[in-house]
Enzyme design. Sequence first.
Site, short mmCIF file in Angstrom:
data_model
loop_
_atom_site.label_atom_id
_atom_site.label_comp_id
_atom_site.label_asym_id
_atom_site.label_seq_id
_atom_site.Cartn_x
_atom_site.Cartn_y
_atom_site.Cartn_z
CG MET A 30 -1.90 -1.19 1.18
SD MET A 30 -3.43 -0.91 2.05
CE MET A 30 -2.84 -0.65 3.70
CG HIS A 34 8.50 0.18 5.95
ND1 HIS A 34 8.76 -1.16 6.05
CD2 HIS A 34 7.16 0.32 6.11
CE1 HIS A 34 7.64 -1.80 6.30
NE2 HIS A 34 6.65 -0.95 6.32
CG HIS A 37 7.05 -2.13 1.96
ND1 HIS A 37 6.90 -1.01 2.73
CD2 HIS A 37 5.86 -2.75 1.96
CE1 HIS A 37 5.66 -0.93 3.17
NE2 HIS A 37 5.00 -1.99 2.74
N GLY A 147 4.98 -9.98 4.24
CA GLY A 147 5.74 -9.96 5.48
C GLY A 147 5.08 -10.78 6.57
CE LYS A 184 13.35 -0.59 9.93
NZ LYS A 184 14.00 0.70 9.91
NE ARG A 187 -2.77 1.56 9.84
CZ ARG A 187 -3.18 0.57 9.03
NH1 ARG A 187 -2.51 -0.57 8.98
NH2 ARG A 187 -4.26 0.72 8.27
O1 PAF Z 1 -0.13 -5.69 3.63
C1 PAF Z 1 -0.56 -4.79 2.90
O2 PAF Z 1 0.10 -3.77 2.66
C2 PAF Z 1 -1.93 -4.93 2.27
O3 PAF Z 1 -2.81 -5.56 3.12
C3 PAF Z 1 -1.90 -5.63 0.89
C4 PAF Z 1 -1.43 -7.07 1.01
C5 PAF Z 1 -0.99 -4.87 -0.06
C6 PAF Z 1 -3.30 -5.65 0.29
O4 PAF Z 1 -3.81 -4.36 0.09
#
Ligand code: PAF
Length: 280
Positions: A30, A34, A37, A147, A184, A187
């Site tokens: 989303m 960071h 990811h 994750g 991490k 939010r």
């Molecule tokens: O973990 C997330 O960032 C979200 O829940 C995802 C898997 C991208 C789905 O919108």
Amino acid sequence: MKTAETIKEVRKIVNQWRKEGLTVGLVPTMGFLHEGHESLMKRSLEENDRTVVSIFVNPMQFGKSEDLDSYPRDFEKDSCICQNAGVNLIFHPASEEMYPAQFFTYTDMDILTESLCGSKRPGHFRGVCTVVSKLFHIVSPDRAYFGQKDAQQLAVIKKMVQDLNFDLEVVGCPTVREADGLAKSSRNTYLSPEERKAAGILHQALECARQAISNGEQDIAKLRSDMVQMIESEPLAGIDYVELVDGETLQPLKTLEKPALIAVAVKFGKTRLIDNYIWE
Ligand code: PAF
């Protein structure tokens, strides 16, 4: 690196890769990327010829009183992070591209979504399953990376892939942590300096449970109450849940058996953070 905003563009690029016999990894996000990811991207780049990162703040997985509007967004920075990591394609759709008017179809799941965050955030996993199944259909990846911090999400997606026969591998990647152990999360940026300091209690409580288990503690009620007591000792922490569940079915444990998921959700001010420890 390319950026696509439409499903048609993504399909065209991925189809070309397929013709060339290349494998494809997908990292659904989303945004507000960071190091957590980045570790998913790194793993995907190691294991696949091409890597797609989707950046889409999915409205369907937010409840009415949740933080959809204030969810942090910084596409330019995200784009630089992906470029530097070596990502091949960003899929950055508008909401209308994913959910055109007259959208009536959803992916949903029983049992695994009824405990933990599912019981506190009604409709959340229906939103996650719907968007992730759409992303799987759009990108058709060989592997998709998630994750372990979102342990329930990972278990739900693995089950969805199994139940609905998606032809791909779901890869769970270790949680990346700050120096004090805080997982991490995009939010974390909501936290005031005092809340940020207090949030270290999450990892401390999980670490105490881990140590108690490795010292032979088997009593689930005691493990839970020790964690609750420890988190409650932090005045800025408000417990949403502290649970010990079966790591696969996510149902409450009667006796401590592997794999066990020890999961916590705690609010610091308005910010709700989750973390977990998997005993396996
Ligand atoms: O973990 C997330 O960032 C979200 O829940 C995802 C898997 C991208 C789905 O919108």
